[in-house]
Design an enzyme around this catalytic site. Structure first.
Site, short mmCIF file in Angstrom:
data_model
loop_
_atom_site.label_atom_id
_atom_site.label_comp_id
_atom_site.label_asym_id
_atom_site.label_seq_id
_atom_site.Cartn_x
_atom_site.Cartn_y
_atom_site.Cartn_z
N ASP A 291 17.09 46.56 -2.72
CA ASP A 291 16.76 45.56 -1.72
C ASP A 291 16.06 46.31 -0.59
O ASP A 291 16.20 47.52 -0.47
CB ASP A 291 18.07 44.93 -1.26
CG ASP A 291 17.86 43.98 -0.12
OD1 ASP A 291 16.88 43.24 -0.17
OD2 ASP A 291 18.67 43.99 0.80
N LYS A 292 15.31 45.61 0.21
CA LYS A 292 14.64 46.32 1.29
C LYS A 292 15.46 46.25 2.57
O LYS A 292 15.94 47.27 3.07
CB LYS A 292 13.25 45.74 1.54
CG LYS A 292 12.46 46.54 2.55
CD LYS A 292 11.15 45.89 2.85
CE LYS A 292 11.29 44.68 3.76
NZ LYS A 292 11.67 45.00 5.13
N GLU B 294 17.55 36.91 15.30
CA GLU B 294 17.78 35.88 16.31
C GLU B 294 18.16 36.52 17.63
O GLU B 294 17.65 36.15 18.68
CB GLU B 294 18.90 34.95 15.84
CG GLU B 294 18.45 33.92 14.86
CD GLU B 294 19.26 32.65 15.02
OE1 GLU B 294 20.47 32.74 14.86
OE2 GLU B 294 18.66 31.61 15.34
N ARG C 246 8.70 38.65 -2.03
CA ARG C 246 8.91 37.21 -2.02
C ARG C 246 9.71 36.75 -3.22
O ARG C 246 9.43 35.72 -3.82
CB ARG C 246 7.56 36.48 -2.05
CG ARG C 246 6.70 36.74 -0.85
CD ARG C 246 6.82 35.60 0.09
NE ARG C 246 5.94 35.76 1.24
CZ ARG C 246 6.25 35.33 2.44
NH1 ARG C 246 7.41 34.74 2.63
NH2 ARG C 246 5.44 35.49 3.44
N ASP D 266 22.52 45.07 0.17
CA ASP D 266 23.52 44.94 1.21
C ASP D 266 23.91 43.50 1.45
O ASP D 266 24.95 43.24 2.03
CB ASP D 266 22.99 45.52 2.50
CG ASP D 266 21.83 44.72 3.02
OD1 ASP D 266 21.03 44.26 2.18
OD2 ASP D 266 21.70 44.54 4.24
#
EC number: 7.6.2.1
Lengths: 1244, 353
Positions: free
Chosen positions: A439-440, A551, A847, A873
């Site tokens: 995963d990035k 956020e 994507r 993660d």
């Protein structure tokens, strides 16, 4: 008394039966319920299924009325996670054990050996089997005991329950559905509760869900207004609500139900639900009603069935066992045929005339053959190493619990997180990984978001330069001045904000050409979010609790731009705004938040509808660029165009972008929409879907304000780690939900891709596809994309092959986006996709959805049959983690869901180096050694029996005494091999990392090939011949000056002695490093044999056994022959191995052997660990670190490597041993939502 | 537990005056130990040429002398082997050996003449050797009852003795079982000229067998009373512990070709002495085509004539010394620098895989 209750229950059942029965819709209430559901659920095609469909789809709970609930028989609140009870332990535990083929096999052999067919006493097979079972059962019992204690402490925790009109303390296990409970601050919710009232104003409470998902930020729950007054017991006791809700299910973030009070139906949303395992914060106490108890709580329903993985090596081991079975069968057939041929009346001394039992009846040779077959199977059963599995299990368990969990090199001091092996099945799999799917965000990058740049009204603000840009510039040869001192005075760097542009800081924006846009921009940032402020309400001291760090960064940015969001009430957001006209003056503005349209991964946007103090209604929306652009009002092409350019620019700098937009609403527009919204919100079925649909209605005709760019920082040491792993022959694929530009740039930053790399890109962002999209026909779009994917795959594949031929060393990279991937995963194209991606050194999929991540992982796993590892993660990585051979979760950073699904948890991506190259490699080497050695020692032993069979008229006479055979595996050769499994290492940890290429031996499976096994098999064959014939020669002549002759048992004892000595020495010979434990165990094993035989042959028992071996060892030891043979046989036996090893090492050395030689004069490495972290510690931290290094008590927590996820860690943390969190450890709410979605897709 | 919880909830431990202790309790940092960090001191043997050559050489140097000594010992043994099963069959019965041996009326007496090839020092061991006799057959081996043999109270215990458990009328046989039943019953009487060479039949069995496996107060009973006689009969007045032939016989042999000690002759024999053996050729090996041999042998410290061990030592020792030289030569001809990184696989194929 009891009869009264029964009577009551019967009456109650009669009264309620109709409502509970799904078919019995005759009663009034039942029909009403059914019709309401139909009306509310009828809106859209209900695709979503109930996660756990059960007969009655609705559960009715009468609050505060135990008698009314009693007939339904809800389960109590006591939980039991134990597998066994005192009574079931033995039968169930044994059943579990006998599900293993090896154990079952030995059980059958044991049964067989009680029949007269057997040449051996049952003890031969029963003793090892019982020992193996005993060890396994003790382990099971121990683990279950730990679980039981855990359960007990939970079940006996106390909570206040409403009894009559006052609170009474009762243990958790006594809770029942419908009870009203009072929960005090900082305590845990004992079951799933309906939140009724709180001591806080507005019926709000704050909860921490760390045990569920690891998120430490507080979440707000709000009680229904109707129930706010239940705070005091008197009021609460009057509360007689009826809850109608869905049946218990495992979806943590959904809840549909209604509360019926005073004939009024109020919809219940997840906002009123408090889940077991969460805790109450910042609230004195709350009152709530129990809705799901015990095992029906959502957290418990989540803790079920973990997919268990078996390592590839173990699967290969199964093949080896099969091969052994085949060998066994062959040996038995040979022997059986021999016996059929041999048996003959002429051997009068065998008494074969007259009535003879079938086994030896020469008149029926066929039966003799068949029965001898069974005899021989019993005799040769030792060829299957019975203790192999239990030894492997033990070794792996210690490897996990002691080595991986305690590795200082994998301890992350900042987050106080050690590595955690959550399963002990897969240690050696770590040594063979060829593909890593990463995963990035949060894995390669820190998920520490900093507001970096923005674009407002077509103007870029922010002067910073990202690492990626720097890297790019350096590659391009431009020198970039990177001097911190040169930063302007206005630059601010705080948590979530790293921005420098004097033009808009602190209200300076009003001098900009487009101040109105700036105001909208800042308001949008300040209002449209779900952040909670915490602490003092000053810009300096406030901290923001956000579901996603993005956020928080955005709100922090608004603060720095002069729109300070400082307080949130359930209905308003308070912002301290710099005055729009006058510089320096501020005003506090309260914006009423009318609706929040929350973020989720399908929507990819978030909106709020707010009412300004002057009554103006505005919808603020922020979201992914493509989603926002789709919904913009017509016109204003210039700003759209420049914004798009800016977005691309930000993207290429590795920044995460969001678009901001707003829309002014008229009252009529809003009110008509709000009606639909409320309706959707109170629907019982498909609420989410309907809410999404309703949101679509208002999120349109937006006006673009601008966009933001947030920097996503790389994790420490990622590029170096990736470089090492690539050198180890591991291919790393990045699977990310990010944009292609971002993904490629991260790939650059991580040195997965460089300028020399030839890139093959398949994207849906081509003109042809855009044209098709503009035409708008979905079928047409699909066809166009599919064609283009097909074509590019084919041409790229050819090109890749060509490039491979012309410049073999060149790196290739393949980049594809999710949309194209969807088509490329089509069975027809899959082969090409796989072919191309296997040629490329690195693959980037951007994507992609969580499901696609899993599909890619299983594509390589199943399609290419390579060993894969997934690391991630977030919750969106869960499916990928489960799909790969090995799943790794990043702990201590994000939510716990990835960790819960993973097999190993590490704190940082860079620890993969240690986990794979050191632990994985060693585990692989060790297990290969252990398995091949087991194979060898049992084969050797059994073959000596086999040779003897030839000289006993194929009668299946045993060569060895029963006890020799039964203790061979479990005592005389058991311990040393475990030592090897634990301590053997070819090269040190630092050399393993220095020469990552060594890892390729694991990828190629160099040490557990048929060739290796054949070599061991050959030497087993050779050695067995040596043992048998060298000792058998002894029986023919007198041995010693007394001239007395040795008998069969003397010979076999001598042979056995040689076998035990040799087999133990052979182990020592194959060790790469010999610790004192090796010496102890090897010497101990040999000594154990002698001790045993000295005692065993010295005693006569009154049991009915043949005293065959009485005194044999003393007889043997009275001859010189014994000593000479004992010296000769092992030397000759090991002669072959030694010769082989010397030649192999000299002529065809393994890589590790060369490395060993290169570093053989290096000093011992154990002074090399200093500080596990190269991070800078503050003096205080350094001191506490130094103190932590002092000797201290052992932690009571020994790691829960075998525990099921979810549940255990929750309770572990309740006892203060949970998974650590950083204060700023916040998780993206998006990940939760994606998880939910993924659960749906997984189920549908 | 409580205290650590308290520390955990207190704000970084600043309040309780001992932040260090709090930090120590809160840290999850693994404790350092050589075991958990896998850094136990270890010897790392590397099979360098030096080691290989030294080991081979050392083994050779030790084994060759041992081999020579053993071989010399074996050479000292003088052994006379005489196969008599065929020769003792009367000429007219050679086509029907089975008939001969089963016919009780035919005298089984037979005389063999042996010539001593070399001086034989006393004691001279008399063995009989049987061929193709599967004393290790499963049916045979288990057909005995040790309890019965060592305890007179268990004389009735005949489990596992099939098919020789009881007589036809159900009386327990002592000793029961096939092994005892098929006891060897050829007898030998040795004469040198007219001088009778007494065969001492005492102490031919292992002491442990005599004293512990066969009791002094157990006497043979109902033995060889059935229809089929398997072999020797036993004097039912002699306790089993003194029936040494039986004891020797019942220590079953490992291989189908075996020798059993018959007795010892305490007379030195000279080269070319002629010994006449009067033997009773009673034992039936004809039915299964077994051979019977009489063996006279001396013994050394290593036992009887067994070249095998000596040769094995000598060959292995010689091979080791040879290999020591061969390896030295190999290292000269095809040297490989220790730790030569050209041998690393990734350097051999620089292009990668």
């Amino acid at each position: 008394m009891s009869s009264r209750i029964k009577e009551m229950m019967r009456v109650a059942t009669a009264r309620l039966g109709g409502e509970q029965s799904p078919r019995g819709g005759t009663s009034q209430a039942g029909r009403a319920e059914a019709s309401r559901t139909a009306r509310l659920g009828g809106g859209g095609g209900s695709l979503r299924r109930q996660p756990q469909p059960q007969a009655p789809t609705v559960r009715t709970i009468y609050c505060n009325d135990r008698e009314a609930n009693a007939p339904v028989g809800y389960k109590g609140n006591s939980v039991s996670t134990t597998k066994y009870s005192v009574l079931t332990f033995l039968p169930k535990g044994l059943f579990e054990q006998f599900r293993r083929v090896a154990n079952l096999y030995f059980l059958m052999i044991s049964i067989l050996s009680t029949t007269p067919i057997s040449p051996v006493h049952p003890v031969t097979n029963v003793v090892p089997l019982s020992l193996v079972l005993l060890v396994s059962l003790i382990k099971e019992a121990f683990e279950d005991w730990k679980r039981f204690q855990n359960d007990m402490s939970i079940n006996n925790a106390h909570v206040d329950v409403l009894q009559g009109q006052k609170w009474e303390s009762a243990p958790w296990k006594r809770l029942q559905v419908g009870d009203i409970v009072r929960i005090k601050q900082d305590t845990y919710f004992p079951s799933d509760l309906l939140f009724l009232s709180s001591t806080n104003p507005d019926g709000v409470c704050y909860i921490e869900t760390a045990n569920l998902d690891g998120e430490t930020n507080l979440k707000i729950r709000k009680a229904l207004e109707k129930t706010w007054d239940c705070v005091i017991p008197e009021k609460a006791s009057e509360f007689k609500g009826e809850i109608q809700c869905e049946q218990p299910n495992n979806s943590l973030y959904t809840f549909t139900g209604n509360l019926i009070v005073d004939k009024q139906t109020i919809p219940i949303s997840p906002n009123q639900i408090l889940l077991r395992g969460c805790s109450l914060r910042n609230t004195e106490y709350i009152v709530a009603a129990v809705i799901f108890t015990g095992h029906e709580t959502k957290v418990m329903m989540n803790s079920m069935n973990v997919p268990s993985k078996r390592s590839t090596l173990e699967k290969k081991l199964d093949k080896l066992i099969l091969a052994l079975f085949a060998t066994l069968f062959t040996m038995c057939v040979i022997g059986a045929i021999g016996s059929g041929v041999f048996i003959n009346e002429k051997y009068f001394y065998l008494g074969l005339r007259g009535r003879v039992e079938d086994q030896f009846n020469p008149k029926n040779r066929f039966v003799v053959t068949i029965l001898t077959m069974f005899t021989l199977i019993t005799l040769y059963s030792t060829i299957i190493p019975i203790s192999l599995y239990v030894s492997i299990e033990m070794i792996k368990f210690i490897q996990c619990a002691k080595f991986i969990n305690n590795d200082l090199n994998m301890y992350h001091a900042e987050s106080n997180t050690p590595a955690l092996a959550r399963t002990s099945n897969l240690n050696e799999e770590l040594g063979q990984v060829e593909y890593i799917f990463s995963d990035k965000t949060g894995t390669l990058t820190r998920n520490l978001m900093e507001f970096f740049k923005c674009s407002i009204g077509g103007e870029i603000y922010g002067t910073g330069i990202t690492e990626i840009e720097k890297g790019g510039a350096e590659r391009a040869g431009v020198k970039i001045d990177d001097d911190e001192g040169k930063r302007s005075a206005t630059a601010v760097h705080e948590k979530g904000f790293n921005f420098d542009d004097a033009r808009i800081m602190r209200g300076a924006w009003r001098n900009e050409p487009n101040p109105d846009a700036c105001v909208q921009f800042c308001r949008c940032l300040a209002i449209c979010h779900t952040v909670l402020p915490e602490g003092e309400e000053t810009p300096e001291k406030i901290t923001y609790q956000a579901a996603s760090p993005d956020e928080a960064a955005l709100v922090a940015a608004a603060k720095n731009f002069g729109f300070f969001f400082y307080r949130r009430t359930p209905t308003t957001v308070l912002v301290r705004e710099s005055h729009v006209e006058r510089m320096g003056s501020i005003q506090d503005v309260a914006y009423e938040i009318l609706n929040v349209l929350e973020f989720n991964s399908t929507r990819k946007r978030q909106s709020v509808v707010c009412r300004f103090p002057n009554g103006k209604l505005v919808l603020y929306c922020k979201g992914a660029d493509n989603v926002i652009f789709e919904r913009l009002a017509d016109g204003n092409h210039d700003i759209k165009k420049t914004s798009r350019e800016h977005l691309e620019q930000f993207g290429s700098a590795g920044l995460r972008t969001l678009c901001l937009a707003y829309r002014d609403l008229s009252r009529e527009q809003y009110e008509s929409w709000n009606e639909k919204f409320v309706q959707a919100k109170s629907s019982l079925r498909d609420r989410d879907k309907k809410l999404d649909e309703v949101a679509e209605l208002i999120e349109k005709d937006l006006i673009l304000i601008g966009c933001t760019a947030i920097e996503d920082k790389l994790q420490e040491g990622v590029p170096a780690c990736i470089e090492t792993l690539s050198a180890a022959g591991i291919k790393i694929w990045v699977l990310t939900g990010d944009k292609m530009e971002t993904a490629i740039n991260i790939a650059y930053a991580c040195s997965l891709v460089n300028n020399d790399t030839k890139q093959f890109i398949i994207t849906s962002e081509t003109d042809a596809i855009r044209d098709a999209e503009d035409r708008g026909d979905p079928v047409e779009i699909a066809r166009v994309i599919k064609d283009s994917v097909k074509q590019s795959l084919r041409s790229y594949l050819e090109e890749a092959h060509r490039s491979l031929r012309s410049t073999p060393g060149r790196k290739l990279a393949f980049i594809i986006d999710g949309r194209c991937l969807m088509y490329a995963l089509d069975p027809a194209l899959r082969v090409n996709l796989l072919g191309l991606s296997l040629i490329c050194q690195s693959v980037v999929c951007c994507r992609v959805s969580p499901l696609q991540k899993a599909q890619v992982a299983s594509l390589v796993r199943k399609g290419a049959r390579k060993i894969t590892l997934s690391i991630g993660d977030g919750a969106n990585d869960v499916s990928m983690i489960q799909a790969a051979h090995v799943g790794i979760g990043i702990s201590g950073q994000e939510g716990m869901q990835a960790v819960m699904a993973s097999d190993f948890a590490i704190a940082q991506f860079r620890y993969l180096t240690d986990l794979l190259l050191v632990h994985g490699r060693w585990s692989y080497l060790r297990l290969c050694k252990v398995i091949t050695y087991f194979f060898y020692k049992n084969l050797t032993f059994t073959l000596t029996q086999f040779w003897f069979t030839f000289q006993t008229g194929f009668s299946g006479q045993r060569f060895y005494d029963d006890w020799f055979q039964s203790l061979y595996n479990v005592i005389f050769t058991a311990l040393p091999v475990i030592m090897v499994g634990l301590f053997d290492k070819d090269v040190s940890a630092s050399l393993s990392k220095k020469y990552p290429q060594l890892y390729q031996e694991g990828i190629r499976n160099t040490f557990f090939r048929w060739k290796v096994i054949a070599v061991w098999g050959f030497f087993a064959f050779y050695q067995s011949i040596v043992f048998y014939y060298f000792t058998a020669a002894a029986s023919q002549h007198g041995h010693g000056s007394s001239g007395k002759i040795l008998g069969q048992w003397d010979v076999s004892t001598m042979a056995f002695t040689c076998v035990v000595v040799t087999v133990n020495l052979r182990l020592l010979m194959s060790c790469n490093s010999i610790t004192r434990w090796h010496y102890f165990s090897v010497a101990g094993s040999i000594a154990a044999w002698f001790l045993f035989i000295f005692i065993y042959s010295a005693i006569m028992t009154s049991f009915d056994r043949q005293e065959n071996v009485y005194f044999v060892i003393y007889v043997l030891m009275s001859t010189f022959f014994f000593y000479l043979t004992l010296m000769l046989a092992p030397v000759i036996a090991l002669f072959g191995d030694f010769l082989y090893l010397s030649l192999q090492r000299w002529l065809f050395p393994y890589d590790y052997q060369v490395i060993q030689e290169m570093h053989k004069d290096d000093p011992h490495e154990y002074s090399m660990i200093h500080l596990p972290e190269r991070s800078h510690l503050s003096p205080e931290e350094a001191r506490s670190y130094a103190i932590s290094m002092l000797p201290r008590e052992n932690s009571k927590h020994t790691g829960f490597a075998f525990d099921s996820p979810g549940y255990e860690s929750f309770f572990a943390s309740q006892q203060g041993v949970g998974v650590p969190h950083k204060p700023w450890d916040v998780a993206r709410r998006a990940s939760m939502k994606q998880q939910r979605q993924q659960q749906h897709t997984g189920r549908s | 537990m409580d205290s650590s919880n308290a520390a955990g909830t207190s704000n970084g431990g600043s309040g309780d005056g001992d932040p260090a202790a709090a930090a120590r309790r809160n840290t999850k940092m693994p404790k350092y130990s050589k075991f958990t960090q896998q850094e136990l001191p270890a010897c790392k043997p590397i099979l360098t040429p030096k080691w290989v050559v030294s080991v081979f050489f050392l083994v050779g140097v030790i084994f060759v002398p041992v081999g020579v000594v053993s071989l010399l010992a074996a050479r000292d043994v003088v052994e006379i082997i005489d196969r008599y099963d065929d020769a003792c069959v009367p000429v007219n019965m050679t086509d029907n050996k089975l008939g001969y041996i089963q016919n009780e009326t035919i005298s089984k007496e037979c005389t063999r003449t042996l010539t001593v090839t070399k001086d034989m020092k006393q004691p001279i061991f008399v063995y009989y050797q049987l061929d193709n006799f599967y004393q290790n057959h499963r049916r045979y081996v288990k057909s005995r009852n040790d309890a019965q043999l060592r305890d007179y109270k268990k004389a009735n215990q005949t489990t596992s003795c099939e098919p020789e458990r009881t007589t036809a009328d159900g009386k327990p046989i002592v000793p029961c079982g096939l092994i005892a039943w098929s006891l060897f019953n050829d007898t030998y009487i040795f004469n040198r000229g007219n001088e009778n060479l007494t065969v001492d039949k005492k102490d031919i069995s292992w002491k442990s067998d005599r004293e512990h496996k066969f009791a002094k107060n157990v006497y043979p009973s109902n033995f060889q009373n059935g229809g089929l006689i398997g072999g020797a009969k036993l004097d039912s007045s002699i306790p089993l512990s003194d029936q040494e032939d039986l004891i020797v016989w019942m220590r079953t042999a490992a291989l189908p070709t075996f020798r059993k000690l018959y007795g010892r002759i305490y007379v030195d024999l000279k080269e070319n002495d002629t010994i006449t053996v009067k033997l009773d050729n009673n034992y039936n090996t004809y039915s299964f085509g077994g051979k019977k041999k009489l063996v006279l042998s001396t013994a050394t410290w290593l036992g009887g004539k067994n070249d095998f061990l000596g040769f094995a030592y000598l060959i292995v020792g010689g091979l080791c010394i040879f290999l020591a030289f061969a390896f030295t030569l190999l290292y000269v001809i095809k040297p490989r620098k220790l730790g030569d990184h050209n041998y690393l696989s990734w350097n051999r194929h620089p292009a990668g895989r």
